[in-house]
Scaffold this motif. Structure first.
Motif, PDB file in Angstrom:
ATOM      1  N   ILE A 326      -9.032  35.072 -14.580  1.00 32.37           N
ATOM      2  CA  ILE A 326      -7.831  35.496 -15.308  1.00 32.37           C
ATOM      3  C   ILE A 326      -8.077  36.796 -16.079  1.00 32.37           C
ATOM      4  O   ILE A 326      -7.290  37.741 -16.004  1.00 32.37           O
ATOM      5  CB  ILE A 326      -7.363  34.394 -16.273  1.00 32.37           C
ATOM      6  N   ILE A 327      -9.194  36.876 -16.824  1.00 28.95           N
ATOM      7  CA  ILE A 327      -9.486  38.065 -17.623  1.00 28.95           C
ATOM      8  C   ILE A 327     -10.078  39.177 -16.766  1.00 28.95           C
ATOM      9  O   ILE A 327      -9.789  40.356 -16.968  1.00 28.95           O
ATOM     10  CB  ILE A 327     -10.439  37.723 -18.787  1.00 28.95           C
ATOM     11  N   GLY A 328     -10.929  38.792 -15.786  1.00 28.54           N
ATOM     12  CA  GLY A 328     -11.581  39.795 -14.947  1.00 28.54           C
ATOM     13  C   GLY A 328     -12.860  40.331 -15.543  1.00 28.54           C
ATOM     14  O   GLY A 328     -13.297  41.454 -15.218  1.00 28.54           O
ATOM     15  N   LEU A 329     -13.504  39.547 -16.415  1.00 29.67           N
ATOM     16  CA  LEU A 329     -14.751  39.978 -17.043  1.00 29.67           C
ATOM     17  C   LEU A 329     -15.886  39.928 -16.027  1.00 29.67           C
ATOM     18  O   LEU A 329     -16.032  38.947 -15.288  1.00 29.67           O
ATOM     19  CB  LEU A 329     -15.067  39.075 -18.237  1.00 29.67           C
ATOM     20  N   LYS A 330     -16.691  40.959 -15.982  1.00 26.07           N
ATOM     21  CA  LYS A 330     -17.811  41.009 -15.061  1.00 26.07           C
ATOM     22  C   LYS A 330     -19.053  40.390 -15.693  1.00 26.07           C
ATOM     23  O   LYS A 330     -19.349  40.639 -16.860  1.00 26.07           O
ATOM     24  CB  LYS A 330     -18.113  42.456 -14.661  1.00 26.07           C
ATOM     25  N   THR A 331     -19.768  39.590 -14.917  1.00 25.52           N
ATOM     26  CA  THR A 331     -21.010  38.975 -15.381  1.00 25.52           C
ATOM     27  C   THR A 331     -22.092  39.149 -14.334  1.00 25.52           C
ATOM     28  O   THR A 331     -21.803  39.345 -13.148  1.00 25.52           O
ATOM     29  CB  THR A 331     -20.826  37.469 -15.670  1.00 25.52           C
ATOM     30  N   GLY A 469     -13.577  10.691 -18.792  1.00 25.51           N
ATOM     31  CA  GLY A 469     -12.370  11.149 -18.110  1.00 25.51           C
ATOM     32  C   GLY A 469     -12.086  12.619 -18.347  1.00 25.51           C
ATOM     33  O   GLY A 469     -11.377  13.252 -17.552  1.00 25.51           O
ATOM     34  N   LEU A 470     -12.642  13.200 -19.415  1.00 29.27           N
ATOM     35  CA  LEU A 470     -12.421  14.614 -19.682  1.00 29.27           C
ATOM     36  C   LEU A 470     -13.005  15.480 -18.572  1.00 29.27           C
ATOM     37  O   LEU A 470     -12.485  16.576 -18.291  1.00 29.27           O
ATOM     38  CB  LEU A 470     -13.054  14.992 -21.034  1.00 29.27           C
ATOM     39  N   GLN A 471     -14.065  15.021 -17.907  1.00 26.90           N
ATOM     40  CA  GLN A 471     -14.665  15.790 -16.814  1.00 26.90           C
ATOM     41  C   GLN A 471     -13.680  15.937 -15.656  1.00 26.90           C
ATOM     42  O   GLN A 471     -13.630  16.990 -14.997  1.00 26.90           O
ATOM     43  CB  GLN A 471     -15.956  15.118 -16.336  1.00 26.90           C
ATOM     44  N   LEU A 472     -12.889  14.903 -15.404  1.00 31.05           N
ATOM     45  CA  LEU A 472     -11.875  14.996 -14.344  1.00 31.05           C
ATOM     46  C   LEU A 472     -10.770  15.971 -14.722  1.00 31.05           C
ATOM     47  O   LEU A 472     -10.262  16.711 -13.872  1.00 31.05           O
ATOM     48  CB  LEU A 472     -11.276  13.605 -14.076  1.00 31.05           C
ATOM     49  N   ILE A 473     -10.404  15.988 -16.011  1.00 25.66           N
ATOM     50  CA  ILE A 473      -9.377  16.934 -16.454  1.00 25.66           C
ATOM     51  C   ILE A 473      -9.886  18.370 -16.307  1.00 25.66           C
ATOM     52  O   ILE A 473      -9.152  19.265 -15.858  1.00 25.66           O
ATOM     53  CB  ILE A 473      -8.988  16.637 -17.915  1.00 25.66           C
ATOM     54  N   VAL A 474     -11.151  18.601 -16.676  1.00 29.27           N
ATOM     55  CA  VAL A 474     -11.745  19.935 -16.515  1.00 29.27           C
ATOM     56  C   VAL A 474     -11.812  20.310 -15.044  1.00 29.27           C
ATOM     57  O   VAL A 474     -11.511  21.455 -14.661  1.00 29.27           O
ATOM     58  CB  VAL A 474     -13.146  19.969 -17.158  1.00 29.27           C
ATOM     59  N   LEU A 475     -12.182  19.357 -14.194  1.00 27.74           N
ATOM     60  CA  LEU A 475     -12.228  19.627 -12.747  1.00 27.74           C
ATOM     61  C   LEU A 475     -10.856  20.034 -12.228  1.00 27.74           C
ATOM     62  O   LEU A 475     -10.737  20.995 -11.447  1.00 27.74           O
ATOM     63  CB  LEU A 475     -12.738  18.380 -12.016  1.00 27.74           C
ATOM     64  N   GLY A 476      -9.818  19.312 -12.655  1.00 26.50           N
ATOM     65  CA  GLY A 476      -8.466  19.665 -12.230  1.00 26.50           C
ATOM     66  C   GLY A 476      -8.073  21.053 -12.704  1.00 26.50           C
ATOM     67  O   GLY A 476      -7.450  21.823 -11.955  1.00 26.50           O
ATOM     68  N   GLY A 477      -8.441  21.407 -13.934  1.00 28.60           N
ATOM     69  CA  GLY A 477      -8.136  22.741 -14.439  1.00 28.60           C
ATOM     70  C   GLY A 477      -8.833  23.835 -13.648  1.00 28.60           C
ATOM     71  O   GLY A 477      -8.247  24.885 -13.350  1.00 28.60           O
ATOM     72  N   ILE A 478     -10.118  23.609 -13.278  1.00 25.79           N
ATOM     73  CA  ILE A 478     -10.859  24.603 -12.495  1.00 25.79           C
ATOM     74  C   ILE A 478     -10.241  24.766 -11.105  1.00 25.79           C
ATOM     75  O   ILE A 478     -10.122  25.887 -10.581  1.00 25.79           O
ATOM     76  CB  ILE A 478     -12.342  24.198 -12.405  1.00 25.79           C
ATOM     77  N   LEU A 479      -9.830  23.651 -10.504  1.00 22.87           N
ATOM     78  CA  LEU A 479      -9.195  23.734  -9.185  1.00 22.87           C
ATOM     79  C   LEU A 479      -7.890  24.521  -9.249  1.00 22.87           C
ATOM     80  O   LEU A 479      -7.577  25.314  -8.349  1.00 22.87           O
ATOM     81  CB  LEU A 479      -8.940  22.318  -8.642  1.00 22.87           C
ATOM     82  N   LEU A 480      -7.116  24.325 -10.309  1.00 23.95           N
ATOM     83  CA  LEU A 480      -5.869  25.079 -10.451  1.00 23.95           C
ATOM     84  C   LEU A 480      -6.148  26.566 -10.672  1.00 23.95           C
ATOM     85  O   LEU A 480      -5.445  27.426 -10.108  1.00 23.95           O
ATOM     86  CB  LEU A 480      -5.042  24.531 -11.617  1.00 23.95           C
ATOM     87  N   LEU A 481      -7.170  26.891 -11.487  1.00 23.62           N
ATOM     88  CA  LEU A 481      -7.528  28.293 -11.679  1.00 23.62           C
ATOM     89  C   LEU A 481      -7.997  28.933 -10.378  1.00 23.62           C
ATOM     90  O   LEU A 481      -7.808  30.141 -10.162  1.00 23.62           O
ATOM     91  CB  LEU A 481      -8.623  28.421 -12.747  1.00 23.62           C
ATOM     92  N   GLY A 482      -8.590  28.115  -9.499  1.00 20.12           N
ATOM     93  CA  GLY A 482      -9.069  28.642  -8.228  1.00 20.12           C
ATOM     94  C   GLY A 482      -7.968  29.074  -7.288  1.00 20.12           C
ATOM     95  O   GLY A 482      -8.224  29.780  -6.305  1.00 20.12           O
ATOM     96  N   THR A 483      -6.732  28.681  -7.558  1.00 11.99           N
ATOM     97  CA  THR A 483      -5.615  29.065  -6.701  1.00 11.99           C
ATOM     98  C   THR A 483      -4.942  30.356  -7.178  1.00 11.99           C
ATOM     99  O   THR A 483      -3.994  30.834  -6.534  1.00 11.99           O
ATOM    100  CB  THR A 483      -4.562  27.946  -6.655  1.00 11.99           C
ATOM    101  N   TYR A 484      -5.404  30.911  -8.306  1.00 10.83           N
ATOM    102  CA  TYR A 484      -4.763  32.109  -8.865  1.00 10.83           C
ATOM    103  C   TYR A 484      -5.129  33.336  -8.026  1.00 10.83           C
ATOM    104  O   TYR A 484      -6.304  33.608  -7.782  1.00 10.83           O
ATOM    105  CB  TYR A 484      -5.209  32.311 -10.321  1.00 10.83           C
ATOM    106  N   THR A 485      -4.124  34.079  -7.589  1.00 13.18           N
ATOM    107  CA  THR A 485      -4.354  35.277  -6.773  1.00 13.18           C
ATOM    108  C   THR A 485      -3.691  36.510  -7.380  1.00 13.18           C
ATOM    109  O   THR A 485      -3.545  37.538  -6.708  1.00 13.18           O
ATOM    110  CB  THR A 485      -3.800  35.058  -5.342  1.00 13.18           C
ATOM    111  N   GLY A 486      -3.282  36.430  -8.631  1.00  9.75           N
ATOM    112  CA  GLY A 486      -2.614  37.562  -9.265  1.00  9.75           C
ATOM    113  C   GLY A 486      -3.602  38.555  -9.829  1.00  9.75           C
ATOM    114  O   GLY A 486      -4.823  38.494  -9.597  1.00  9.75           O
ATOM    115  N   TYR A 487      -3.076  39.521 -10.575  1.00 10.21           N
ATOM    116  CA  TYR A 487      -3.915  40.554 -11.178  1.00 10.21           C
ATOM    117  C   TYR A 487      -4.676  39.994 -12.379  1.00 10.21           C
ATOM    118  O   TYR A 487      -4.165  39.170 -13.125  1.00 10.21           O
ATOM    119  CB  TYR A 487      -3.063  41.738 -11.631  1.00 10.21           C
ATOM    120  N   ARG A 488      -5.883  40.493 -12.523  1.00  8.87           N
ATOM    121  CA  ARG A 488      -6.648  40.153 -13.717  1.00  8.87           C
ATOM    122  C   ARG A 488      -6.215  41.057 -14.872  1.00  8.87           C
ATOM    123  O   ARG A 488      -5.767  42.184 -14.648  1.00  8.87           O
ATOM    124  CB  ARG A 488      -8.145  40.309 -13.442  1.00  8.87           C
ATOM    125  N   LEU A 489      -6.395  40.557 -16.091  1.00 11.87           N
ATOM    126  CA  LEU A 489      -5.910  41.306 -17.241  1.00 11.87           C
ATOM    127  C   LEU A 489      -6.600  42.651 -17.377  1.00 11.87           C
ATOM    128  O   LEU A 489      -5.980  43.639 -17.796  1.00 11.87           O
ATOM    129  CB  LEU A 489      -6.108  40.474 -18.522  1.00 11.87           C
TER     130      LEU A 489
END
Length: 501
Positions: A326-331, A469-489
């Protein structure tokens, strides 16, 4: 084109499962949502005193059990020379002591521990269908009938009937109440009149929990069946009893203490309260209720301490994914900042940053020399690893000699990861220049600091360690972020001239 609907359905199910597991753990195991909360545990001691008659003695005390608002987590007895057993009878649980011969003053101690537990699991014992109405004298029976008729007119069910009956018995101007109370106590009057009206009820012995109280005696109160559970009433109080510090000790409806072979018996109660951590309270509840516990708390303490850090890594992964996608920070490396942040947790932030900069900076200087030797990749990486180990050793010894004990924790840095970081930055310097090295190195360090701040947050530590159960919520969030194809900030600055035009 493949439809993403099944993917989104799967992610929704994963997140829903995580939320459901967390709610289940909160409601059934009593784990609080926020850190810092403590749970109360009441230590209650019953002291039984009597005089032995120089013959065999058998003492039977009504024993409490898990009930609404309280979970029994332990019980013990101190009675030198006596045999003790806990038995289940038709009238409820009892603790029984026996000895072949006893004479003179005798003292027996019975101690219980109750966890204050709003989620206490208890299955109420339904009343027997047969109710034996008592027999009253003529005038007393007429007074009882009058009170029953008055309560019937002003009530809608058994609970409101009992409330109206208690109001009448506490009315100083009621002649019917005065007549009945001349022959019996209020608690007995309520019990007898309810039995006469064919309403399921029973007498119970309760104690009022008050920290540091000693030599308290048991109080008699009434319980009425509402079809699902027993409702407690104080016959001296017209209002229904909802006090949280009332513990029902004796539900036998028979006797608190049965004694054979002794006389002049007395039972007194003393109590103190202590605060325990949520993890200790959860462990006590699991052991008391025999629950099947799949949480980390069921592991030995050494493994628990290890998992307390491991369960934080998914939070770091979520932050890295967000910053890169989302941010586009390089590491430098994908998840190297997470491992560096884990090292920061052990070394503390300032010491960790200084150590990281020293190791990587010195490693880059040495790596620039190795690049001139034209070594093969495997040999070069191995040489860098050995160099990093030597750098860490030297820095640690120097820090110790000059009195900087914080520098000793620098050994927690992942040596292999640092070696690969130095190798990647060195190649990047040769191919892209120093500016790109600073961007990626600074981005890695900034990401590691943000991950460190998240990992050391008490609220996040509490949730990750106590709610799997929080690990499953985090997993779901990462999977949703993985579908983002827009511009980085960080890419939006390229379009700034267009916005100005």
């Amino acid at each position: 084109m493949t439809s993403k609907i099944p993917f989104y359905i799967s992610v929704a199910l994963i997140i829903a499962a995580g939320i459901a597991l967390s709610i289940f753990r909160h409601q059934n195991y009593g784990v609080p949502w926020t850190p810092g909360e403590t749970r109360q545990v009441w230590d209650i001691e019953a002291r039984i005193e009597f005089n032995g008659q120089d013959k065999p003695v058998k003492a039977s005390l009504a024993a409490p059990h898990t009930q609404s608002g309280f979970t029994l987590i332990s019980e013990s007895s101190s009675s030198p020379g006596y045999g003790v057993s806990y038995v289940q009878t038709d009238t409820g649980r009892r603790a029984e002591w026996s000895i072949r011969n006893a004479s003179g003053p005798q003292t027996i101690y019975y101690k219980t521990q109750f966890l204050v537990d709003p989620q206490a699991n208890v299955e109420p014992l339904e009343p027997s269908k047969e109710i034996n109405p008592p027999t009253f004298d003529g005038p007393v029976e007429a007074a009882a009938i009058a009170l029953i008729e008055r309560a019937n007119e002003r009530s809608a069910d058994d609970i409101t009937f009992t409330r109206e009956l208690i109001k009448s018995l506490n009315d100083p101007d009621s002649q019917n109440s005065s007549l009945i109370l001349n022959n019996m106590s209020k608690v007995a009057a309520v019990d007898n009149i309810l039995a006469y009206a064919k309403i399921p009820s029973k007498l119970v012995g309760v104690i009022e929990l008050e920290d540091g109280r000693r030599r308290q005696t048991i109080q008699q109160m009434n319980q009425v069946w509402d079809g699902k559970q027993w409702i407690l009433f104080n016959p001296s109080n017209p209002g229904q009893l909802f006090k949280e510090n009332i513990l029902v000790w004796d539900e036998s409806n028979v006797s608190l203490l049965d004694l054979i072979g002794g006389q002049n018996s007395q039972v007194h109660f003393s109590m103190i309260v202590q605060e325990v951590s949520p993890s200790q309270a959860t462990q006590d509840k699991v052991e008391a209720d025999g629950l099947l516990n799949f949480s980390i708390h069921s592991l030995p303490l050494e493994e628990q301490a290890m998992f307390k850090t491991i369960m934080l890594i998914p939070i770091g992964a979520l932050i890295v994914v967000f910053l890169r996608v989302i941010i586009g920070l390089k590491t430098s490396g994908t998840f190297m900042p997470v491992l560096i942040a884990v090292a920061f947790v052990q070394t503390q932030l300032v010491t960790g940053i200084v150590g990281f900069l020293l190791i990587v900076g010195t490693g880059l200087v040495i790596r620039s020399y190795l690049s001139k030797l034209n070594l093969l990749l495997v040999a070069r990486i191995s040489a860098v690893i050995i160099t990093v180990i030597m750098i860490i050793s030297v820095f640690t010894v120097v820090a110790f000699k000059i009195g900087l004990t914080e520098g000793l924790s620098i050994t927690f840095f992942p040596m292999i990861i640092l070696s690969w970081t130095i190798e990647r930055m060195s190649i990047l310097w040769e191919e892209e220049g120093a500016k790109e090295v600073v961007l990626q190195g600074g981005g890695s360090l900034l990401t590691a600091v943000l991950v460190y701040l998240a990992m050391t947050n008490p609220f996040i530590q509490h949730l990750t360690f106590n709610f799997i159960g929080l690990q499953l919520i985090v997993l779901g969030g990462i999977l949703l972020l993985g579908t983002y194809t827009g511009y980085r900030l960080t890419e939006l600055r390229r379009f700034k001239p267009l916005a100005e035009d």
